[in-house]
Motif scaffolding. Structure first.
Motif, PDB file in Angstrom:
ATOM      1  N   LYS A 248       0.781  -1.336   0.019  1.00 37.31           N
ATOM      2  CA  LYS A 248       0.214   0.206  -0.121  1.00 37.31           C
ATOM      3  C   LYS A 248       0.803   1.221  -0.028  1.00 37.31           C
ATOM      4  CE  LYS A 248      -4.143  -1.642   2.206  1.00 37.31           C
ATOM      5  NZ  LYS A 248      -4.936  -1.633   3.417  1.00 37.31           N
ATOM      6  N   GLY A 249       2.231   1.253   0.330  1.00 39.18           N
ATOM      7  CA  GLY A 249       3.023   2.344   0.441  1.00 39.18           C
ATOM      8  C   GLY A 249       3.278   2.855  -1.143  1.00 39.18           C
ATOM      9  N   PHE A 250       3.031   2.218  -2.038  1.00 39.41           N
ATOM     10  CA  PHE A 250       3.009   2.539  -3.348  1.00 39.41           C
ATOM     11  C   PHE A 250       1.846   3.139  -3.796  1.00 39.41           C
ATOM     12  CE2 PHE A 250       6.137  -1.162  -3.525  1.00 39.41           C
ATOM     13  CZ  PHE A 250       6.965  -0.623  -4.519  1.00 39.41           C
ATOM     14  N   ARG A 251       2.000   4.590  -4.404  1.00 39.42           N
ATOM     15  CA  ARG A 251       0.693   5.189  -4.567  1.00 39.42           C
ATOM     16  C   ARG A 251      -0.049   4.776  -5.406  1.00 39.42           C
ATOM     17  NH1 ARG A 251       0.968  11.579  -6.670  1.00 39.42           N
ATOM     18  NH2 ARG A 251      -1.289  11.925  -6.202  1.00 39.42           N
ATOM     19  N   ILE A 252       0.227   4.204  -6.342  1.00 40.92           N
ATOM     20  CA  ILE A 252      -0.824   3.477  -7.405  1.00 40.92           C
ATOM     21  C   ILE A 252      -1.645   2.331  -6.619  1.00 40.92           C
ATOM     22  CG2 ILE A 252       0.658   1.940  -8.301  1.00 40.92           C
ATOM     23  CD1 ILE A 252      -0.300   2.624 -11.118  1.00 40.92           C
ATOM     24  N   VAL A 253      -1.281   1.847  -5.765  1.00 38.52           N
ATOM     25  CA  VAL A 253      -1.920   0.857  -5.269  1.00 38.52           C
ATOM     26  C   VAL A 253      -2.838   1.529  -4.172  1.00 38.52           C
ATOM     27  CG1 VAL A 253      -2.119  -1.379  -3.634  1.00 38.52           C
ATOM     28  CG2 VAL A 253      -0.208  -0.875  -5.547  1.00 38.52           C
ATOM     29  N   ALA A 254      -2.181   2.444  -3.602  1.00 37.88           N
ATOM     30  CA  ALA A 254      -3.004   3.082  -2.322  1.00 37.88           C
ATOM     31  C   ALA A 254      -4.210   3.750  -2.572  1.00 37.88           C
ATOM     32  CB  ALA A 254      -2.017   4.080  -1.549  1.00 37.88           C
ATOM     33  N   THR A 255      -3.976   4.535  -4.016  1.00 40.00           N
ATOM     34  CA  THR A 255      -5.030   5.707  -4.577  1.00 40.00           C
ATOM     35  C   THR A 255      -6.142   4.950  -5.232  1.00 40.00           C
ATOM     36  OG1 THR A 255      -3.709   6.067  -6.195  1.00 40.00           O
ATOM     37  CG2 THR A 255      -3.643   7.470  -4.331  1.00 40.00           C
ATOM     38  N   LYS A 256      -5.850   3.715  -5.824  1.00 36.62           N
ATOM     39  CA  LYS A 256      -6.866   2.694  -6.458  1.00 36.62           C
ATOM     40  C   LYS A 256      -7.424   3.463  -7.712  1.00 36.62           C
ATOM     41  CE  LYS A 256      -7.823   0.129  -2.300  1.00 36.62           C
ATOM     42  NZ  LYS A 256      -8.918  -0.124  -1.553  1.00 36.62           N
ATOM     43  N   TYR A 257      -6.701   4.365  -8.423  1.00 36.54           N
ATOM     44  CA  TYR A 257      -7.482   5.022  -9.491  1.00 36.54           C
ATOM     45  C   TYR A 257      -7.734   4.198 -10.709  1.00 36.54           C
ATOM     46  CZ  TYR A 257      -6.061   9.465  -7.433  1.00 36.54           C
ATOM     47  OH  TYR A 257      -5.912  10.677  -6.621  1.00 36.54           O
ATOM     48  N   ASP A 258      -7.210   2.799 -10.694  1.00 40.59           N
ATOM     49  CA  ASP A 258      -7.583   2.062 -11.989  1.00 40.59           C
ATOM     50  C   ASP A 258      -9.040   1.920 -12.108  1.00 40.59           C
ATOM     51  OD1 ASP A 258      -4.875   1.710 -12.580  1.00 40.59           O
ATOM     52  OD2 ASP A 258      -4.418   0.468 -10.981  1.00 40.59           O
ATOM     53  N   LYS A 259      -9.545   1.777 -13.308  1.00 44.60           N
ATOM     54  CA  LYS A 259     -10.584   1.262 -13.619  1.00 44.60           C
ATOM     55  C   LYS A 259     -11.361   0.125 -13.664  1.00 44.60           C
ATOM     56  CE  LYS A 259     -11.162   5.910 -15.869  1.00 44.60           C
ATOM     57  NZ  LYS A 259     -12.402   6.709 -16.288  1.00 44.60           N
ATOM     58  N   THR A 260     -10.151  -0.697 -13.911  1.00 47.82           N
ATOM     59  CA  THR A 260     -10.597  -2.187 -14.143  1.00 47.82           C
ATOM     60  C   THR A 260      -9.831  -3.167 -13.090  1.00 47.82           C
ATOM     61  OG1 THR A 260      -8.794  -2.719 -15.756  1.00 47.82           O
ATOM     62  CG2 THR A 260     -11.033  -1.853 -16.645  1.00 47.82           C
ATOM     63  N   ALA A 261     -10.361  -4.078 -12.765  1.00 43.23           N
ATOM     64  CA  ALA A 261      -9.819  -5.082 -11.848  1.00 43.23           C
ATOM     65  C   ALA A 261      -8.678  -5.662 -12.284  1.00 43.23           C
ATOM     66  CB  ALA A 261     -10.851  -6.202 -11.438  1.00 43.23           C
ATOM     67  N   THR A 262      -8.437  -5.812 -13.597  1.00 43.35           N
ATOM     68  CA  THR A 262      -7.203  -6.446 -14.271  1.00 43.35           C
ATOM     69  C   THR A 262      -5.933  -5.347 -14.076  1.00 43.35           C
ATOM     70  OG1 THR A 262      -8.455  -7.294 -15.679  1.00 43.35           O
ATOM     71  CG2 THR A 262      -6.252  -7.329 -16.424  1.00 43.35           C
ATOM     72  N   SER A 263      -6.388  -4.124 -14.256  1.00 45.05           N
ATOM     73  CA  SER A 263      -5.171  -2.903 -14.214  1.00 45.05           C
ATOM     74  C   SER A 263      -4.804  -2.870 -12.643  1.00 45.05           C
ATOM     75  CB  SER A 263      -5.595  -1.883 -14.912  1.00 45.05           C
ATOM     76  OG  SER A 263      -6.652  -1.258 -14.297  1.00 45.05           O
ATOM     77  N   TYR A 264      -5.678  -3.066 -11.802  1.00 47.90           N
ATOM     78  CA  TYR A 264      -5.419  -3.037 -10.419  1.00 47.90           C
ATOM     79  C   TYR A 264      -4.515  -4.212  -9.858  1.00 47.90           C
ATOM     80  CZ  TYR A 264      -5.688  -2.186  -5.397  1.00 47.90           C
ATOM     81  OH  TYR A 264      -5.587  -2.109  -4.069  1.00 47.90           O
ATOM     82  N   GLU A 265      -4.764  -5.125 -10.655  1.00 44.79           N
ATOM     83  CA  GLU A 265      -4.282  -6.448  -9.958  1.00 44.79           C
ATOM     84  C   GLU A 265      -2.721  -6.406 -10.629  1.00 44.79           C
ATOM     85  OE1 GLU A 265      -4.375 -11.106 -10.641  1.00 44.79           O
ATOM     86  OE2 GLU A 265      -5.826 -10.001 -11.671  1.00 44.79           O
ATOM     87  N   ALA A 266      -2.621  -5.845 -11.881  1.00 44.31           N
ATOM     88  CA  ALA A 266      -1.199  -5.421 -12.551  1.00 44.31           C
ATOM     89  C   ALA A 266      -0.440  -4.845 -11.715  1.00 44.31           C
ATOM     90  CB  ALA A 266      -1.348  -5.062 -13.864  1.00 44.31           C
ATOM     91  N   ALA A 267      -0.964  -3.618 -11.066  1.00 45.17           N
ATOM     92  CA  ALA A 267      -0.302  -2.637 -10.243  1.00 45.17           C
ATOM     93  C   ALA A 267       0.133  -3.301  -9.079  1.00 45.17           C
ATOM     94  CB  ALA A 267      -1.174  -1.327 -10.108  1.00 45.17           C
ATOM     95  N   VAL A 268      -0.745  -4.158  -8.412  1.00 45.65           N
ATOM     96  CA  VAL A 268      -0.494  -4.928  -7.080  1.00 45.65           C
ATOM     97  C   VAL A 268       0.766  -6.028  -7.405  1.00 45.65           C
ATOM     98  CG1 VAL A 268      -1.240  -6.546  -5.477  1.00 45.65           C
ATOM     99  CG2 VAL A 268      -2.456  -4.619  -6.057  1.00 45.65           C
ATOM    100  N   THR A 269       0.734  -6.703  -8.510  1.00 45.64           N
ATOM    101  CA  THR A 269       1.681  -7.525  -8.832  1.00 45.64           C
ATOM    102  C   THR A 269       2.925  -6.869  -9.240  1.00 45.64           C
ATOM    103  OG1 THR A 269      -0.084  -8.896  -9.910  1.00 45.64           O
ATOM    104  CG2 THR A 269       2.336  -9.205 -10.608  1.00 45.64           C
ATOM    105  N   LEU A 270       2.958  -5.672  -9.674  1.00 45.13           N
ATOM    106  CA  LEU A 270       4.155  -4.686 -10.105  1.00 45.13           C
ATOM    107  C   LEU A 270       4.788  -4.444  -8.842  1.00 45.13           C
ATOM    108  CD1 LEU A 270       6.199  -3.489 -12.005  1.00 45.13           C
ATOM    109  CD2 LEU A 270       4.621  -1.359 -12.244  1.00 45.13           C
ATOM    110  N   ALA A 271       3.937  -3.842  -7.776  1.00 48.40           N
ATOM    111  CA  ALA A 271       4.429  -3.179  -6.489  1.00 48.40           C
ATOM    112  C   ALA A 271       5.127  -4.558  -5.916  1.00 48.40           C
ATOM    113  CB  ALA A 271       3.480  -2.910  -5.715  1.00 48.40           C
ATOM    114  N   SER A 272       4.534  -5.850  -5.931  1.00 49.40           N
ATOM    115  CA  SER A 272       5.022  -6.782  -5.171  1.00 49.40           C
ATOM    116  C   SER A 272       6.428  -7.317  -5.723  1.00 49.40           C
ATOM    117  CB  SER A 272       3.845  -8.025  -5.385  1.00 49.40           C
ATOM    118  OG  SER A 272       2.872  -7.807  -4.709  1.00 49.40           O
TER     119      SER A 272
END
Length: 98
Positions: free
Chosen positions: A66-90
């Motif tokens: 959640k320290g990554f801004r893109i994951v913490a703010t949840k601006y992504d419109k689709t579940a797939t792009s949000y999952e990709a952001a979480v995967t990238l942060a991981s």
């Protein structure tokens, strides 16, 4: 912060009713209060130290992700792009640790 809520008597009773094993250790002030009540204080609640440690590791991992801004703010419109952001942060967290 959450420790206090999760270790309360009411929450433990709720977990028992639902058949969920409690892994949270009893707080020192709750132990002291139970001992001061004598026989009427009841037996200590069961807690699994190993399971609690593993749960703590997972919680800390989510906090770091959640320290990554893109994951913490949840601006992504689709579940797939949000999952990709979480995967990238991981992956980035893993790469830093190696």
């Amino acid at each position: 912060m959450h420790e206090q809520v999760y270790s309360s008597r009411g929450f433990r009773a709720y977990l028992r009713k639902r058949g969920i094993a409690c892994t949270i250790p009893e707080k020192n002030d709750q132990k002291r209060h139970r001992y001061n009540c004598g026989r009427h204080g009841g037996r200590p609640p069961a807690s699994d130290r190993q399971t609690y440690r593993r749960r703590n590791i997972v919680e800390r991992c989510f906090i770091r992700i959640k320290g990554f801004r893109i994951v913490a703010t949840k601006y992504d419109k689709t579940a797939t792009s949000y999952e990709a952001a979480v995967t990238l942060a991981s992956f980035l967290l893993w790469a830093r640790s190696v």
